[in-house]
Motif scaffolding. Structure first.
Motif, PDB file in Angstrom:
ATOM      1  N   VAL A  63      -8.693   9.117  10.660  1.00  0.00           N
ATOM      2  CA  VAL A  63      -8.525   8.495   9.341  1.00  0.00           C
ATOM      3  C   VAL A  63      -8.469   6.977   9.424  1.00  0.00           C
ATOM      4  N   LEU A  64      -7.758   6.433  10.390  1.00  0.00           N
ATOM      5  CA  LEU A  64      -7.456   4.998  10.401  1.00  0.00           C
ATOM      6  C   LEU A  64      -8.425   4.159  11.220  1.00  0.00           C
ATOM      7  N   ASN A  65      -9.387   4.782  11.859  1.00  0.00           N
ATOM      8  CA  ASN A  65     -10.311   4.036  12.715  1.00  0.00           C
ATOM      9  C   ASN A  65     -11.080   2.985  11.916  1.00  0.00           C
ATOM     10  N   GLY A  66     -11.026   1.741  12.397  1.00  0.00           N
ATOM     11  CA  GLY A  66     -11.771   0.653  11.793  1.00  0.00           C
ATOM     12  C   GLY A  66     -11.115   0.020  10.591  1.00  0.00           C
ATOM     13  N   ARG A  67      -9.894   0.425  10.242  1.00  0.00           N
ATOM     14  CA  ARG A  67      -9.296  -0.025   8.994  1.00  0.00           C
ATOM     15  C   ARG A  67      -8.255  -1.135   9.200  1.00  0.00           C
ATOM     16  N   PHE A  68      -7.924  -1.781   8.098  1.00  0.00           N
ATOM     17  CA  PHE A  68      -6.939  -2.868   8.065  1.00  0.00           C
ATOM     18  C   PHE A  68      -5.584  -2.261   7.727  1.00  0.00           C
ATOM     19  N   LEU A  69      -4.574  -2.499   8.570  1.00  0.00           N
ATOM     20  CA  LEU A  69      -3.270  -1.878   8.425  1.00  0.00           C
ATOM     21  C   LEU A  69      -2.169  -2.929   8.522  1.00  0.00           C
ATOM     22  N   SER A  70      -0.981  -2.555   8.047  1.00  0.00           N
ATOM     23  CA  SER A  70       0.185  -3.415   8.195  1.00  0.00           C
ATOM     24  C   SER A  70       1.263  -2.673   8.961  1.00  0.00           C
ATOM     25  N   CYS A  71       1.863  -3.356   9.928  1.00  0.00           N
ATOM     26  CA  CYS A  71       2.942  -2.730  10.693  1.00  0.00           C
ATOM     27  C   CYS A  71       4.168  -2.480   9.834  1.00  0.00           C
ATOM     28  N   LYS A  72       4.237  -3.105   8.674  1.00  0.00           N
ATOM     29  CA  LYS A  72       5.391  -2.944   7.793  1.00  0.00           C
ATOM     30  C   LYS A  72       5.352  -1.628   7.013  1.00  0.00           C
TER      31      LYS A  72
ATOM     32  N   PHE B 249       0.820  -1.210   0.000  1.00  0.00           N
ATOM     33  CA  PHE B 249       0.000   0.000   0.000  1.00  0.00           C
ATOM     34  C   PHE B 249       0.856   1.264   0.000  1.00  0.00           C
ATOM     35  N   VAL B 250       2.028   1.200   0.621  1.00  0.00           N
ATOM     36  CA  VAL B 250       3.009   2.288   0.534  1.00  0.00           C
ATOM     37  C   VAL B 250       4.294   1.711  -0.050  1.00  0.00           C
ATOM     38  N   SER B 251       5.171   2.600  -0.526  1.00  0.00           N
ATOM     39  CA  SER B 251       6.381   2.146  -1.220  1.00  0.00           C
ATOM     40  C   SER B 251       7.403   1.526  -0.282  1.00  0.00           C
ATOM     41  N   THR B 252       7.544   2.112   0.907  1.00  0.00           N
ATOM     42  CA  THR B 252       8.583   1.665   1.830  1.00  0.00           C
ATOM     43  C   THR B 252       8.023   0.685   2.847  1.00  0.00           C
ATOM     44  N   LEU B 253       8.591  -0.516   2.893  1.00  0.00           N
ATOM     45  CA  LEU B 253       8.191  -1.540   3.853  1.00  0.00           C
ATOM     46  C   LEU B 253       9.352  -1.802   4.809  1.00  0.00           C
ATOM     47  N   HIS B 254       9.049  -1.840   6.084  1.00  0.00           N
ATOM     48  CA  HIS B 254      10.085  -1.995   7.107  1.00  0.00           C
ATOM     49  C   HIS B 254      10.099  -3.411   7.677  1.00  0.00           C
ATOM     50  N   THR B 255      11.237  -3.790   8.208  1.00  0.00           N
ATOM     51  CA  THR B 255      11.371  -5.070   8.916  1.00  0.00           C
ATOM     52  C   THR B 255      11.744  -4.874  10.389  1.00  0.00           C
ATOM     53  N   THR B 256      12.170  -3.663  10.736  1.00  0.00           N
ATOM     54  CA  THR B 256      12.545  -3.336  12.110  1.00  0.00           C
ATOM     55  C   THR B 256      12.001  -1.954  12.456  1.00  0.00           C
ATOM     56  N   PRO B 257      11.917  -1.606  13.748  1.00  0.00           N
ATOM     57  CA  PRO B 257      11.474  -0.259  14.125  1.00  0.00           C
ATOM     58  C   PRO B 257      12.411   0.812  13.558  1.00  0.00           C
ATOM     59  N   TYR B 258      11.885   2.025  13.387  1.00  0.00           N
ATOM     60  CA  TYR B 258      12.648   3.131  12.812  1.00  0.00           C
ATOM     61  C   TYR B 258      12.262   4.405  13.558  1.00  0.00           C
ATOM     62  N   ASP B 259      12.923   5.526  13.232  1.00  0.00           N
ATOM     63  CA  ASP B 259      12.808   6.733  14.039  1.00  0.00           C
ATOM     64  C   ASP B 259      11.368   7.203  14.241  1.00  0.00           C
ATOM     65  N   ALA B 260      10.548   7.144  13.210  1.00  0.00           N
ATOM     66  CA  ALA B 260       9.192   7.695  13.291  1.00  0.00           C
ATOM     67  C   ALA B 260       8.301   6.942  14.277  1.00  0.00           C
ATOM     68  N   ILE B 261       8.670   5.711  14.608  1.00  0.00           N
ATOM     69  CA  ILE B 261       7.857   4.929  15.557  1.00  0.00           C
ATOM     70  C   ILE B 261       8.719   4.368  16.688  1.00  0.00           C
ATOM     71  N   ASN B 262       9.749   5.088  17.054  1.00  0.00           N
ATOM     72  CA  ASN B 262      10.666   4.641  18.102  1.00  0.00           C
ATOM     73  C   ASN B 262       9.993   4.732  19.473  1.00  0.00           C
ATOM     74  N   PRO B 263       9.747   3.595  20.155  1.00  0.00           N
ATOM     75  CA  PRO B 263       9.083   3.637  21.462  1.00  0.00           C
ATOM     76  C   PRO B 263       9.818   4.478  22.497  1.00  0.00           C
ATOM     77  N   ALA B 264      11.149   4.513  22.422  1.00  0.00           N
ATOM     78  CA  ALA B 264      11.925   5.267  23.400  1.00  0.00           C
ATOM     79  C   ALA B 264      11.697   6.766  23.291  1.00  0.00           C
ATOM     80  N   ALA B 265      11.167   7.209  22.129  1.00  0.00           N
ATOM     81  CA  ALA B 265      10.896   8.635  21.934  1.00  0.00           C
ATOM     82  C   ALA B 265       9.496   9.026  22.394  1.00  0.00           C
TER      83      ALA B 265
END
Length: 307
Positions: free
Chosen positions: A272-281, A16-32
């Motif tokens: 926007v995302l309420n009720g929708r199907f999403l991928s953590c990737k 659905f988006v161009s960039t797919l991740h396999t590990t956490p990255y800055d935008a979703i860093n829990p420590a932040a």
């Protein structure tokens, strides 16, 4: 719909988006993330790869309370020990719970009331069941089909039935109900199309859509989240060709769900995302860039096409 079209739809969902991740990255860093206090999270299926990743993310973000539930207490204690080492100030409760038993899930709700005075900010249902990948309904086991629905669909209903009232009563800025789903849900053909798992996960996603319709006006955010492909006990016995594809970190789904449910700067995301199907990737910055399109075209939902 032809097999070719269904395969294309499943592929479009994965990409659905161009960039797919396999590990956490800055935008979703829990420590932040610095969660408000108190902040209580219940993870049903709080053991194993994904369960550990979810628990670690909320611990790193400073959740004041974590309820880890699963059928096996020993495995839960391992996760709890790790969480306490990450965040010693967090109150961690383990609760034996078979999600296919309504009485167990009801007892879990009572545990929330007893241990946290009924406070509950986030529920994540991570329990799942899959038997062998047999792509022939004649050869598939009726027991596997029944077990898949008991865990993947009926169990999620039990969790919603008994825990949604606690989320509503808490009335926090988070108030989220997340079901860990799978890219199997939109899949009807190919080597992954074993009916008991794909159909039960599609039904689970539809249930989440209905919860959204019934409870969004009360402030509840809900979503179905694909957790990526990770090596876990859940896929023990999977064919070797599939095992080689399981390269995603369990911490990715934890970081993504934390981003999804965090009350910090969340108004647009929840709208926007309420009720929708999403991928953590999916890269969340690229996902946010499609917010207007998602609303305009009502994307990431299951629908029946009628011409």
């Amino acid at each position: 719909m032809s097999s070719t079209k269904s395969q294309l739809n499943a592929q479009h969902c994965r990409d659905f988006v161009s960039t797919l991740h396999t590990t956490p990255y800055d935008a979703i860093n829990p420590a932040a993330v610095n969660l408000p206090s108190p902040f209580v999270v219940c993870i049903i299926g709080g053991r194993g790869a994904a369960g550990g990743g979810l628990a670690r993310a909320y611990a790193r973000a400073g959740a004041s309370g974590l309820i880890l539930a699963a059928r096996t207490r020993t495995a839960l204690e391992e996760t709890a020990k790790e969480v306490r080492s990450i965040n010693p100030s967090s109150k961690v409760i383990v609760s034996e719970c078979d999600i296919t038993s309504e009485s167990h899930v009801k007892s879990l709700a009572e545990t929330v009331k007893t241990e946290f005075n009924g406070r509950l900010d986030v529920v994540i249902v991570n329990s799942g069941y899959s038997g062998p990948m047999i792509t022939d309904v004649v050869q598939e086991s009726p027991e596997d089909y029944r077990n898949a629905f008991d865990v993947n669909t009926i169990g999620v209903f039990y969790a919603a039935h008994h825990l949604l009232p606690l989320l509503v009563a808490t009335n926090s800025a988070a108030m989220s109900f997340i079901a860990i789903n799978s890219m199997a849900a939109p899949t009807v053909s190919g080597p992954f199309a074993h009916a008991h798992y794909c159909v039960s996960k599609a039904a689970q996603a539809r249930l989440i859509e209905m919860i959204n319709e019934q409870y969004s006006a009360k402030g509840i955010f809900c979503s179905s989240v694909h957790p990526g492909g990770m090596r876990s006990d859940f896929l023990r016995g999977a064919p070797e060709w599939l095992f080689k594809l399981l390269v995603d970190s369990p911490d990715l789904v934890g970081a993504f769900c934390l981003w999804l449910t965090s009350p910090i700067n969340s108004e647009r995301r929840r709208q926007v995302l309420n009720g929708r199907f999403l991928s953590c990737k999916w890269d969340v910055v690229e996902l946010e860039a499609r917010f207007d399109e998602i609303l305009e075209k009502d994307l990431l939902r299951f629908r029946l096409a009628v011409e």
